[in-house]
Design an enzyme around this catalytic site. Structure first.
Site, short mmCIF file in Angstrom:
data_model
loop_
_atom_site.label_atom_id
_atom_site.label_comp_id
_atom_site.label_asym_id
_atom_site.label_seq_id
_atom_site.Cartn_x
_atom_site.Cartn_y
_atom_site.Cartn_z
N TRP A 1 0.80 -1.23 0.00
CA TRP A 1 0.00 0.00 0.00
C TRP A 1 0.83 1.28 0.00
O TRP A 1 0.29 2.36 -0.21
CB TRP A 1 -0.95 0.03 1.20
CG TRP A 1 -0.38 -0.36 2.53
CD1 TRP A 1 -0.50 -1.57 3.14
CD2 TRP A 1 0.38 0.46 3.43
NE1 TRP A 1 0.14 -1.56 4.36
CE2 TRP A 1 0.70 -0.33 4.56
CE3 TRP A 1 0.84 1.78 3.39
CZ2 TRP A 1 1.43 0.15 5.65
CZ3 TRP A 1 1.58 2.26 4.47
CH2 TRP A 1 1.88 1.47 5.58
N ASN A 2 2.14 1.19 0.21
CA ASN A 2 2.88 2.44 0.40
C ASN A 2 3.23 3.15 -0.91
O ASN A 2 3.17 4.37 -0.98
CB ASN A 2 4.13 2.21 1.26
CG ASN A 2 5.07 1.18 0.66
OD1 ASN A 2 4.64 0.20 0.06
ND2 ASN A 2 6.35 1.40 0.83
N LYS B 1 -2.23 -8.07 -8.09
CA LYS B 1 -3.18 -7.81 -7.01
C LYS B 1 -2.61 -6.72 -6.13
O LYS B 1 -1.64 -6.93 -5.40
CB LYS B 1 -3.43 -9.05 -6.16
CG LYS B 1 -4.58 -8.84 -5.15
CD LYS B 1 -4.45 -9.71 -3.92
CE LYS B 1 -3.70 -9.05 -2.80
NZ LYS B 1 -4.42 -7.90 -2.15
N GLY C 1 6.43 -6.63 0.48
CA GLY C 1 5.66 -6.51 1.72
C GLY C 1 6.48 -6.97 2.91
O GLY C 1 7.71 -6.95 2.87
N GLU D 1 10.62 -8.86 -2.10
CA GLU D 1 11.25 -7.63 -1.61
C GLU D 1 10.54 -7.29 -0.31
O GLU D 1 9.40 -6.86 -0.32
CB GLU D 1 11.12 -6.52 -2.66
CG GLU D 1 12.10 -5.39 -2.47
CD GLU D 1 11.62 -4.36 -1.45
OE1 GLU D 1 12.08 -4.43 -0.29
OE2 GLU D 1 10.79 -3.52 -1.82
N LEU D 2 11.25 -7.52 0.80
CA LEU D 2 10.61 -7.50 2.10
C LEU D 2 11.05 -6.30 2.93
O LEU D 2 11.38 -5.25 2.39
CB LEU D 2 10.88 -8.83 2.81
CG LEU D 2 10.52 -10.07 1.97
CD1 LEU D 2 10.88 -11.35 2.71
CD2 LEU D 2 9.04 -10.08 1.59
N GLU E 1 10.48 -3.96 12.23
CA GLU E 1 10.17 -2.89 11.29
C GLU E 1 8.95 -2.12 11.78
O GLU E 1 7.87 -2.70 11.94
CB GLU E 1 9.92 -3.47 9.90
CG GLU E 1 9.74 -2.40 8.84
CD GLU E 1 9.59 -2.98 7.45
OE1 GLU E 1 10.12 -2.39 6.50
OE2 GLU E 1 8.94 -4.03 7.32
#
Length: 491
Positions: A155-156, A179, A231, A253-254, A384
């Site tokens: 969402w960022n 998605k 995410g 990509e976390l 985080e």
């Protein structure tokens, strides 16, 4: 549901559709706290239809078989359409996730460069002639598209992080199902209009909107060849486990717990500016946020004072106002998480140098927060936060700085601030992070691989490495002399 909501649809097999279900999801404007748009809550049948369309387009359609030159031309057309509509998409994203309009506008104006870059790679990417040790054989490699890609985006920065996947996937000849987060689905749903206008063949690009169930359906789908996810590490682990059931390729990509390492000889003003940019820009809601300030003890008080002084002056407010410097947190659960982690840190002994509580203007605003007295073993230093919270941790020498920087399960990014070029490069080589900036922070480009070590993910986005994530490598051997060989030997 109010008729004033902007309504968006799924995009499957070249057609806009409300899907097979009747449920819709409402998107909230985090600044105003009111619903403003809705999207379909896709059913399993909708997900299957999108994947089937992508499979047909890959197996039978023209995209994977067309020339690289024609694929590049479509990517350039899509880039031109983004340039034309950048302001529209920046406003959609700012409304949907509460980020500054000026930041989103900068992103959308820069995004065409990803398409131009990968259009160039599409026509220049080559295989290799291998140095065979067998005189009667040649061996060559060729790169082929991996197949049907499912992208699950956060969402960022929905548009940016979708394009980081879409541009190389299309350049490679893959087809795509995306998605977006259920919290910020609008810009992705609207982006399908540009794809449609650009003339991508039906099924090459598909959008399904919905929540966790839709993501799980994609992650475990047997007809997906590759999952590209951005995410949290927790969700990334679940996706990898689902994908493993079908040996589906993944790139993840976390998160990050990235250090900004400031040595005593650094320019205090420049370092303070870089630290502010790394943690308070985007309200700290970025995977590369420089959330741990590792500062040499002899300048710690001076640097913290400079950062606090700057933090006091940060203007919070309407993200569409050009004078606003920090917007709201994007969602209520994230807002609650940030405040909970700050409370936990103070309970463990951290001290609030600035902020640490909801902002006076209410809503989902959190004050820019600076915590001192932080031990690197505290939750605030290990988990985080994804919010505007800076943890200050002093160090005495270079060895300790490196040890603290690497004392995390993450390894996404790091900043190094010093006027000693030798030290800067020594430290850069020893810090375990996928991106390291020296006397800078938070700079990216389509040509520069991005990704992390450890729990920060698997694989890379951007650059040549980003293209390779969407390709399979095939080796072709050719026998030249027509000679029989011993069928019971290898080599």
């Amino acid at each position: 549901m109010s008729d004033t909501l902007q309504r968006f649809r799924l995009y499957i097999d070249g057609q806009f559709t409300d899907g097979s279900g009747t449920e819709r999801l409402t998107s909230l404007n985090p600044y105003r706290g009111v619903p403003w748009a809705s999207v379909p809550d896709a059913t399993d049948a909708d997900v299957d239809a999108a994947v089937s369309a992508a499979r047909r387009a890959f197996e039978s359609g023209p995209w994977s078989r067309t020339t690289p030159q024609k694929r590049a031309a479509v990517l350039r057309r899509l880039a031109a359409l983004i340039e034309r509509d950048a302001e529209k998409f920046a406003r959609l994203e700012s409304t949907d996730n509460g980020k500054l309009y000026r930041e989103m506008l900068g992103q959308w104006r820069y995004l065409p460069e990803w398409l131009y870059y990968y259009a160039g790679l599409a026509v220049s990417d080559i295989g290799a002639v291998l140095p065979s040790d067998k005189p009667n054989f040649t061996a060559v490699t060729r790169r082929e598209p991996i197949g049907v890609v499912a992208a699950i985006t956060p969402w960022n920065s929905p548009g940016l992080l979708m394009l980081w996947k879409l541009a190389p996937a299309l350049a490679a000849g893959c087809t795509f199902v995306v998605k977006p987060s259920e919290h910020t689905p609008v810009s992705t749903a609207a982006f399908a209009e540009l794809v449609h206008e650009a003339g991508l063949p039906p099924g090459v690009f598909n959008v399904v909107t919905g929540g966790r169930r839709v993501g799980e359906r994609l992650a475990g789908h047997p007809d997906i060849d590759k999952i590209a996810f951005t995410g949290s590490d927790g969700v990334g682990r679940a996706i990898a486990q689902s994908a493993a059931q079908h040996f589906t390729r993944v790139s993840l990509e976390l998160g990050g717990k990235s250090p900004q390492i400031v040595f005593a000889d650094a320019d205090i003003g420049l370092a303070a500016n870089g630290v502010i940019s790394g943690i308070f820009a985007a309200t700290g809601q970025t995977c590369m946020a420089g959330s741990r300030l590792l500062v040499q003890r002899e300048i710690a008080d001076t640097l913290v004072d400079a950062i606090v002084e700057r933090a006091r002056g940060i203007r919070l407010g309407d993200p569409t106002d050009p004078d606003t410097q920090m917007g709201p947190v994007a969602t209520r659960p994230q807002y609650d998480k940030i405040l909970s982690l700050v409370a936990d840190a103070t309970a463990q002994g951290a001290r609030i140098a600035h902020g640490g509580k909801p902002a006076a203007l209410g809503g989902l605003f959190v004050e820019p927060t600076v915590l001192t007295g932080v031990d690197n073993r505290m939750r605030i230093a290990q988990e985080e936060v994804f919010g505007p919270v800076l943890s200050v941790i002093p160090f005495d020498d270079e060895k300790e700085a490196i040890a603290l920087a690497n004392d995390t399960r993450y390894g996404l990014a790091a900043g190094i601030w010093t006027d000693d070029v030798r030290r800067a490069n020594r430290v850069a080589l020893k810090v375990r992070a996928g991106s390291v900036w020296i006397n800078a922070y938070r700079t990216v480009g389509p040509f520069a691989p991005f990704g992390g070590f450890g729990h920060s993910g698997i694989g890379r986005e951007n650059g040549l490495a980003g293209l390779a994530e969407f390709q399979e490598v095939k080796t072709i051997w050719t026998e030249l002399e027509g000679q029989a060989r011993d069928p019971f030997t290898l080599g």
